[in-house]
Scaffold this motif. Structure first.
Motif, PDB file in Angstrom:
ATOM      1  N   GLU A  22       0.633  -1.150   0.064  1.00  0.00           N
ATOM      2  CA  GLU A  22       0.068  -0.296   0.126  1.00  0.00           C
ATOM      3  C   GLU A  22       0.658   1.089  -0.625  1.00  0.00           C
ATOM      4  O   GLU A  22       1.660   1.074   0.738  1.00  0.00           O
ATOM      5  N   VAL A  23       0.523   2.250  -0.650  1.00  0.00           N
ATOM      6  CA  VAL A  23       1.893   3.335  -1.781  1.00  0.00           C
ATOM      7  C   VAL A  23       0.852   4.521  -1.323  1.00  0.00           C
ATOM      8  O   VAL A  23      -0.596   4.424  -2.355  1.00  0.00           O
ATOM      9  N   LEU A  25       0.725   8.580  -1.961  1.00  0.00           N
ATOM     10  CA  LEU A  25       0.790   9.462  -2.460  1.00  0.00           C
ATOM     11  C   LEU A  25       0.284  10.727  -2.553  1.00  0.00           C
ATOM     12  O   LEU A  25      -1.216  11.478  -3.295  1.00  0.00           O
ATOM     13  N   VAL A  38       5.564   4.443  -8.790  1.00  0.00           N
ATOM     14  CA  VAL A  38       4.688   3.931  -8.342  1.00  0.00           C
ATOM     15  C   VAL A  38       3.232   3.396  -8.605  1.00  0.00           C
ATOM     16  O   VAL A  38       2.731   2.549  -9.017  1.00  0.00           O
ATOM     17  N   GLN A  39       2.706   4.394  -9.705  1.00  0.00           N
ATOM     18  CA  GLN A  39       1.809   4.397 -10.702  1.00  0.00           C
ATOM     19  C   GLN A  39       2.431   3.289 -11.936  1.00  0.00           C
ATOM     20  O   GLN A  39       1.168   2.344 -12.065  1.00  0.00           O
ATOM     21  N   GLU A  42       2.500  -0.152 -10.111  1.00  0.00           N
ATOM     22  CA  GLU A  42       0.747  -0.285  -9.553  1.00  0.00           C
ATOM     23  C   GLU A  42      -0.339  -0.773 -10.727  1.00  0.00           C
ATOM     24  O   GLU A  42      -0.715  -2.514 -10.698  1.00  0.00           O
ATOM     25  N   LEU A  49      -2.518   2.024  -5.633  1.00  0.00           N
ATOM     26  CA  LEU A  49      -1.244   3.217  -4.858  1.00  0.00           C
ATOM     27  C   LEU A  49      -3.195   3.823  -4.818  1.00  0.00           C
ATOM     28  O   LEU A  49      -3.938   3.921  -5.342  1.00  0.00           O
ATOM     29  N   GLU A 493      -9.996   6.923  -7.699  1.00  0.00           N
ATOM     30  CA  GLU A 493      -9.433   6.400  -6.262  1.00  0.00           C
ATOM     31  C   GLU A 493      -9.357   5.218  -5.700  1.00  0.00           C
ATOM     32  O   GLU A 493     -10.933   4.827  -5.273  1.00  0.00           O
TER      33      GLU A 493
END
Length: 599
Positions: A22-23, A25, A38-39, A42, A49, A493
């Motif tokens: 889990e990140v 941003l 990070v994208q 994912e 993300l 999201e």
């Protein structure tokens, strides 16, 4: 691939190899290399993300994602005030031992101390609140690593990975330290955007260990309550038997259970209490068999006359007790031996009354002389609990609308598979008064510093990390308003199914139960303690695309809670703040009268 892209890609790759899933941003320019990395991770299915525009809420979202799972979540920010906005979440993670990795972007050496835009001193910004910190700078020349990766980048690659491994080890505490937050500050030079087309894989020069392993092999931390091995408490319960046939005679012993970093620790302690027949005065946090927990929390401790006649000889303090002054008063009573059981190297003792400290292994069957009970005394406390419960439950049922009556109905509507998250101030105390005795419900909240900030974001994080459970939160109106941006979730999201019950007394109702709320102080109370806002929660919920329902009757609340949420919904119950103090006094009087009838 330019240098900043390479650095960010390696850091994110190693975080995933360590176990990050889990990140969070909070976007910015200096952190752009990390955003791209990070994208991409994912899109490859390696992590999930979450993007937030408010750094404070982003920090608490990451904390919520890690709180129950016990797997570190990462929060990424750009430079400047963005990093400072994480400080409340870092402090909460520090005091609550929640594993959290702060990954902040910074300016390179040549821009620090020059007045460059959005540049401050980020190394050390969290002072003593982090378990580990590192300022990662890089010094290659040129802006592009065209052709073969520059030698300096290739040489730095193992150091980048081992830095991430150290961060992971410190956050999880796998080498014997207490879990908690860590801070990796990373300097990026221009260009911050990757070359197009963006490569889908790391260059061969920068690939990590084979088979997806981390660069440094570390012990595997438990990933959550359901993954832990059998506990000392479970062993003790099994060996003693449900009927207590093997209980050992000893001093009249009461366990006082507060908040612990991991709900499983509470489960272990309660298993021993069941095995030994120890009555338990427990704050509502944690999980486990609460069959020996006295109903209605610390209300029994308000009956001073009854305690004079039937007080314990020994009190075992497990966890941090933060809700009620009566608990501290009990520990200061003359003639009571106070002992603490701790899972780590420190123990709570604000009353300075602890005579002996036990390590967690003392919860084994007969370690360190800990076990033992006076069965006749314990039966007296069980009889008192039964009598007190009948009297208090009736008062709570008749007190609608009040915070404790809302809490009582809420608990009636939850199952043992559900997860309850409590805001600070009155919400936690209302559940304490209503009581979770006899239940195995998991209850959590931000008790590290018991602040009201970041609660909505924390709850969202907990719900996102617990997709198989129904998650419900109980908060006050000021707690809800203080982190309204925690509900600011973009259309792309992940969005959890979540119920937030708001007890709205239009202000700081907890202060009315303290000395500031005494009638003689009424002239000074309303503006500087009561702090009414008059906020329209329905309008706010609509603005944040959140479902809303105003609850008028107990039946309305029962019915609403019976329906499982789809997305986030808010249930508002308006209660009169002026009646908090009277209800508290009524409950105290009711307990004293009911227990007096036993003598």
């Amino acid at each position: 691939m330019n240098g900043s892209t390479a650095l960010a890609a390696v850091l994110v790759d190693e975080l995933v190899r360590c176990g990050v899933r889990e990140v969070v941003l909070a976007p910015g320019s200096r952190s752009a290399p990390l955003a791209y990395a990070v994208q991409a991770a994912e899109r490859a299915g390696r992590l999930r993300l979450h993007v937030r525009v408010d750094e404070r809420s982003a920090g608490f979202l990451a904390l919520g994602l890690a709180k129950i799972s016990r797997r570190p979540a990462v929060v990424i920010t750009t430079s400047g005030t963005a990093v400072a906005n994480l400080h409340p979440a870092v402090l909460e993670a520090h005091h609550a031992s929640v594993p959290l990795i702060v990954l902040s972007a910074d300016r390179p050496d040549e821009l620090r101390g020059t007045g460059a835009n959005q540049t401050t001193v980020q190394p050390g910004i969290f002072a003593g609140a982090v378990r580990w910190e590192h300022d990662l700078t890089h010094s290659w020349g040129g802006s592009e690593c065209a052709g073969p990766i520059l030698g300096v980048v290739r040489a730095a690659h193992p150091a980048w990975r081992t830095t991430v491994d150290r961060a992971w080890a410190a956050a999880t505490g796998v080498l014997g330290q207490e879990p908690g937050p860590v801070h990796l500050n990373v300097a990026f030079r221009d260009p911050l955007a990757p070359q197009l087309p963006v490569p889908s894989d790391l260059p061969e020069d920068l690939v990590g260990r084979l088979n997806g392993a981390s660069w440094t092999v570390l012990p595997t931390p438990p990933s959550g309550p359901n993954d832990l091995a059998a506990s000392p408490g479970q062993d003790a319960a099994a060996s003693s038997g449900a009927d207590g046939a093997h209980r050992v005679a000893g001093p009249a012993t009461l366990m006082v259970l507060g908040d612990l970093p991991d709900p499983v620790l509470a489960e272990q302690a309660l298993a021993v209490a069941v095995a030994q027949g120890w009555p338990v005065v427990a704050e509502p946090f944690g999980a486990g068999d609460r069959s020996t927990v006295l109903p209605h929390g610390s209300l029994v401790l308000t009956a001073s006359d009854w305690l004079d006649a039937h007080g314990p000889e020994r009190v075992l303090v497990v966890g941090r007790c933060t809700l009620n002054r009566e608990t501290g008063a009990l520990l200061r009573r003359p003639g009571i031996r106070v002992e603490a059981v701790t899972p780590n190297g420190t123990w709570p003792d604000p009353s300075h009354s602890v005579e002996k400290v036990h390590g967690w292994s003392a919860l084994d069957a007969d370690a360190d002389g800990l076990v033992g009970q006076d069965p006749a005394w314990a039966q007296t406390w069980r009889d008192a609990a039964h009598r007190m419960h009948a009297a208090v439950a009736a008062v709570l049922s008749d007190s609608w609308p009040s915070g404790p009556s809302v809490a009582q109905i809420l608990l009636e509507g939850l199952t043992e598979d559900d997860l309850l998250v409590l805001g600070s101030s009155n919400a936690a105390r209302d559940i304490d008064r209503a009581g979770v005795a006899g239940r195995s419900l998991m209850v959590t909240g931000n008790r590290g510093l018991a602040g009201i900030d970041g609660t909505n974001a924390t709850v969202v994080g907990i719900a996102l990390a617990s997709p198989g459970r129904r998650v419900t939160a109980l908060v006050g109106d000021l707690t809800f308003l203080h982190d309204i941006n925690g509900l600011l979730i973009g259309p792309d999201e992940p969005r959890p199914d979540l119920t937030i019950v708001v007890v709205n007394d239009d202000g700081g109702g907890i202060f009315s139960t303290l000395e500031y709320g005494e009638p003689d102080r009424a002239d000074d109370f309303e503006r500087v303690f009561g702090t009414p806002t008059g906020a329209d929660l329905r309008a706010l919920a609509s603005a944040y695309s959140v479902g809303f329902q105003r609850i008028e009757t107990p039946g309305d609340l029962h019915e609403a809670l019976a329906a499982r949420p789809s997305g986030i919904r808010v249930l508002e119950v308006v209660v009169p703040r002026a009646e908090h103090r009277d209800l508290r006094e009524t409950l105290t009087r009711t307990v004293a009268e009911s227990l007096a009838e036993l003598d």
